[in-house]
Write a protein that holds these residues in place. Sequence first.
Motif, PDB file in Angstrom:
ATOM      1  N   ASP A 183      18.241  26.850 -15.063  1.00 56.03           N
ATOM      2  CA  ASP A 183      17.085  27.082 -14.186  1.00 56.03           C
ATOM      3  C   ASP A 183      15.976  27.918 -14.808  1.00 56.03           C
ATOM      4  O   ASP A 183      15.122  28.428 -14.085  1.00 56.03           O
ATOM      5  N   GLY A 184      15.979  28.085 -16.129  1.00 57.73           N
ATOM      6  CA  GLY A 184      14.925  28.871 -16.748  1.00 57.73           C
ATOM      7  C   GLY A 184      15.068  30.356 -16.459  1.00 57.73           C
ATOM      8  O   GLY A 184      16.188  30.886 -16.351  1.00 57.73           O
ATOM      9  N   LEU A 185      13.953  31.035 -16.295  1.00 54.83           N
ATOM     10  CA  LEU A 185      13.943  32.488 -16.131  1.00 54.83           C
ATOM     11  C   LEU A 185      14.486  32.896 -14.766  1.00 54.83           C
ATOM     12  O   LEU A 185      14.055  32.384 -13.735  1.00 54.83           O
ATOM     13  N   LYS A 186      15.428  33.829 -14.778  1.00 50.66           N
ATOM     14  CA  LYS A 186      16.012  34.332 -13.541  1.00 50.66           C
ATOM     15  C   LYS A 186      16.196  35.848 -13.633  1.00 50.66           C
ATOM     16  O   LYS A 186      16.423  36.398 -14.713  1.00 50.66           O
ATOM     17  N   SER A 187      16.126  36.502 -12.476  1.00 52.78           N
ATOM     18  CA  SER A 187      16.384  37.939 -12.389  1.00 52.78           C
ATOM     19  C   SER A 187      17.558  38.164 -11.446  1.00 52.78           C
ATOM     20  O   SER A 187      17.628  37.553 -10.366  1.00 52.78           O
ATOM     21  N   TYR A 188      18.450  39.056 -11.853  1.00 45.17           N
ATOM     22  CA  TYR A 188      19.680  39.294 -11.095  1.00 45.17           C
ATOM     23  C   TYR A 188      19.826  40.773 -10.760  1.00 45.17           C
ATOM     24  O   TYR A 188      19.534  41.641 -11.595  1.00 45.17           O
ATOM     25  N   LEU A 189      20.309  41.056  -9.560  1.00 43.32           N
ATOM     26  CA  LEU A 189      20.666  42.412  -9.183  1.00 43.32           C
ATOM     27  C   LEU A 189      22.172  42.554  -9.277  1.00 43.32           C
ATOM     28  O   LEU A 189      22.927  41.832  -8.617  1.00 43.32           O
ATOM     29  N   LEU A 190      22.621  43.473 -10.130  1.00 41.03           N
ATOM     30  CA  LEU A 190      24.049  43.713 -10.317  1.00 41.03           C
ATOM     31  C   LEU A 190      24.385  45.054  -9.672  1.00 41.03           C
ATOM     32  O   LEU A 190      24.219  46.119 -10.281  1.00 41.03           O
ATOM     33  N   LYS A 191      24.831  44.997  -8.443  1.00 41.38           N
ATOM     34  CA  LYS A 191      25.092  46.217  -7.675  1.00 41.38           C
ATOM     35  C   LYS A 191      26.354  46.920  -8.164  1.00 41.38           C
ATOM     36  O   LYS A 191      27.395  46.298  -8.329  1.00 41.38           O
ATOM     37  N   GLY A 192      26.212  48.222  -8.425  1.00 41.07           N
ATOM     38  CA  GLY A 192      27.359  49.048  -8.759  1.00 41.07           C
ATOM     39  C   GLY A 192      27.975  48.802 -10.116  1.00 41.07           C
ATOM     40  O   GLY A 192      29.046  49.333 -10.426  1.00 41.07           O
ATOM     41  N   VAL A 193      27.318  48.013 -10.971  1.00 40.34           N
ATOM     42  CA  VAL A 193      27.923  47.641 -12.244  1.00 40.34           C
ATOM     43  C   VAL A 193      28.105  48.845 -13.169  1.00 40.34           C
ATOM     44  O   VAL A 193      28.996  48.843 -14.029  1.00 40.34           O
ATOM     45  N   LEU A 194      27.307  49.888 -12.987  1.00 40.62           N
ATOM     46  CA  LEU A 194      27.399  51.064 -13.862  1.00 40.62           C
ATOM     47  C   LEU A 194      28.477  52.050 -13.420  1.00 40.62           C
ATOM     48  O   LEU A 194      28.820  52.957 -14.177  1.00 40.62           O
ATOM     49  N   SER A 195      28.994  51.870 -12.213  1.00 40.92           N
ATOM     50  CA  SER A 195      29.987  52.826 -11.711  1.00 40.92           C
ATOM     51  C   SER A 195      31.388  52.245 -11.636  1.00 40.92           C
ATOM     52  O   SER A 195      32.372  52.979 -11.632  1.00 40.92           O
ATOM     53  N   SER A 196      31.493  50.921 -11.574  1.00 41.47           N
ATOM     54  CA  SER A 196      32.797  50.290 -11.411  1.00 41.47           C
ATOM     55  C   SER A 196      33.462  50.078 -12.770  1.00 41.47           C
ATOM     56  O   SER A 196      32.955  49.350 -13.620  1.00 41.47           O
ATOM     57  N   LYS A 197      34.613  50.717 -12.972  1.00 44.46           N
ATOM     58  CA  LYS A 197      35.347  50.572 -14.233  1.00 44.46           C
ATOM     59  C   LYS A 197      36.262  49.350 -14.217  1.00 44.46           C
ATOM     60  O   LYS A 197      36.697  48.877 -15.266  1.00 44.46           O
ATOM     61  N   ARG A 198      36.558  48.839 -13.047  1.00 49.00           N
ATOM     62  CA  ARG A 198      37.492  47.722 -12.926  1.00 49.00           C
ATOM     63  C   ARG A 198      36.783  46.413 -12.574  1.00 49.00           C
ATOM     64  O   ARG A 198      37.433  45.387 -12.441  1.00 49.00           O
ATOM     65  N   GLY A 199      35.494  46.450 -12.410  1.00 48.46           N
ATOM     66  CA  GLY A 199      34.769  45.257 -12.019  1.00 48.46           C
ATOM     67  C   GLY A 199      34.723  44.216 -13.126  1.00 48.46           C
ATOM     68  O   GLY A 199      34.939  44.510 -14.307  1.00 48.46           O
ATOM     69  N   LYS A 200      34.453  42.965 -12.728  1.00 47.02           N
ATOM     70  CA  LYS A 200      34.390  41.878 -13.698  1.00 47.02           C
ATOM     71  C   LYS A 200      33.117  41.922 -14.533  1.00 47.02           C
ATOM     72  O   LYS A 200      33.071  41.381 -15.637  1.00 47.02           O
ATOM     73  N   LEU A 201      32.088  42.549 -13.998  1.00 46.02           N
ATOM     74  CA  LEU A 201      30.801  42.605 -14.690  1.00 46.02           C
ATOM     75  C   LEU A 201      30.677  43.932 -15.433  1.00 46.02           C
ATOM     76  O   LEU A 201      30.630  44.999 -14.828  1.00 46.02           O
ATOM     77  N   LYS A 202      30.660  43.857 -16.756  1.00 49.71           N
ATOM     78  CA  LYS A 202      30.579  45.052 -17.594  1.00 49.71           C
ATOM     79  C   LYS A 202      29.142  45.218 -18.119  1.00 49.71           C
ATOM     80  O   LYS A 202      28.523  44.226 -18.540  1.00 49.71           O
ATOM     81  N   PRO A 203      28.599  46.432 -18.135  1.00 53.55           N
ATOM     82  CA  PRO A 203      27.239  46.647 -18.647  1.00 53.55           C
ATOM     83  C   PRO A 203      27.042  46.125 -20.070  1.00 53.55           C
ATOM     84  O   PRO A 203      25.948  45.682 -20.422  1.00 53.55           O
ATOM     85  N   ALA A 204      28.109  46.159 -20.875  1.00 50.58           N
ATOM     86  CA  ALA A 204      28.001  45.724 -22.275  1.00 50.58           C
ATOM     87  C   ALA A 204      27.654  44.244 -22.392  1.00 50.58           C
ATOM     88  O   ALA A 204      27.140  43.803 -23.430  1.00 50.58           O
ATOM     89  N   TYR A 205      27.928  43.455 -21.345  1.00 53.61           N
ATOM     90  CA  TYR A 205      27.586  42.038 -21.377  1.00 53.61           C
ATOM     91  C   TYR A 205      26.073  41.808 -21.391  1.00 53.61           C
ATOM     92  O   TYR A 205      25.623  40.733 -21.778  1.00 53.61           O
ATOM     93  N   PHE A 206      25.319  42.804 -20.967  1.00 57.14           N
ATOM     94  CA  PHE A 206      23.903  42.585 -20.695  1.00 57.14           C
ATOM     95  C   PHE A 206      22.994  43.271 -21.716  1.00 57.14           C
ATOM     96  O   PHE A 206      21.905  43.727 -21.399  1.00 57.14           O
ATOM     97  N   GLN A 207      23.472  43.313 -22.957  1.00 60.48           N
ATOM     98  CA  GLN A 207      22.628  43.780 -24.057  1.00 60.48           C
ATOM     99  C   GLN A 207      21.572  42.728 -24.385  1.00 60.48           C
ATOM    100  O   GLN A 207      21.763  41.537 -24.120  1.00 60.48           O
ATOM    101  N   PRO A 208      20.443  43.143 -24.976  1.00 60.18           N
ATOM    102  CA  PRO A 208      19.361  42.198 -25.273  1.00 60.18           C
ATOM    103  C   PRO A 208      19.826  41.010 -26.114  1.00 60.18           C
ATOM    104  O   PRO A 208      20.524  41.174 -27.111  1.00 60.18           O
TER     105      PRO A 208
END
Length: 239
Positions: A29-54
């Motif tokens: 779908d081309g350019l998209k913006s996503y809100l990742l709620k709580g990703v910086l505080s959850s240690k057990r979540g599936k979404l890790k901040p390291a996935y979202f490097q440039p």
Amino acid sequence: MQVTTKAIVLSSLKYGDTSLIVRAFTESDGLKSYLLKGVLSSKRGKLKPAYFQPLMPLEMVAYHKNKGTLESIREVKVAMPYKTLHTDILKNSVVLFLAEMLGNSIQEQEQDQGLFNYLEYALHWLDEHPLSPNFHILFLINLTKYLGFYPDTAYGTEPYFDLLEGSFCLEPSLNPLIHSDKIVDFKKFLGTNFDALHGIQLTKSNRRELLKTVILYFQLHVHGFREPKSLAVLNAVFQ
């Protein structure tokens, strides 16, 4: 609508204390913006901040409402892990610069398979090869093919290149131009692929001037384009 797609991260911005807003260019779908709620505080979540490097290549399951609002991501994994781009200091500087250039240039919120394929190929080429100090210039010039303003080479023997018109010309105009020794350097990149980068020789000062001109070319052709803040860092890397 749930979508499974590949994506390339352009930027991530901290939102509040625990969340991120991620901009990515998706294959579906081309350019998209996503809100990742709580990703910086959850240690057990599936979404890790390291996935979202440039410029990280991802495979993800996302929810796209396609209403111009922030979307959400359900699952994500790295599509093809880089070997060097985020660990080699010089390459990482190039990555930060290119991510900012892409973030300022890509505006279409619809599928563009050709552009996605180009980004995927070029970034993995950079990951697999020694860094050429001219890589980012060729990357940007070839990027203009997919953004709609690649230089018209029909009159490529003429002594001037009109940056506003995007074409070579015999006589100077009032528009910004490339000429003199700069046009010789500029022509070296036209019709060239990454495997031929080793054959392009530029002085440090000429490389810096040519990059400045290429950025001006983007400013003239991309609505709302902003000069990248990371340019100073990149210039310092290639001193």
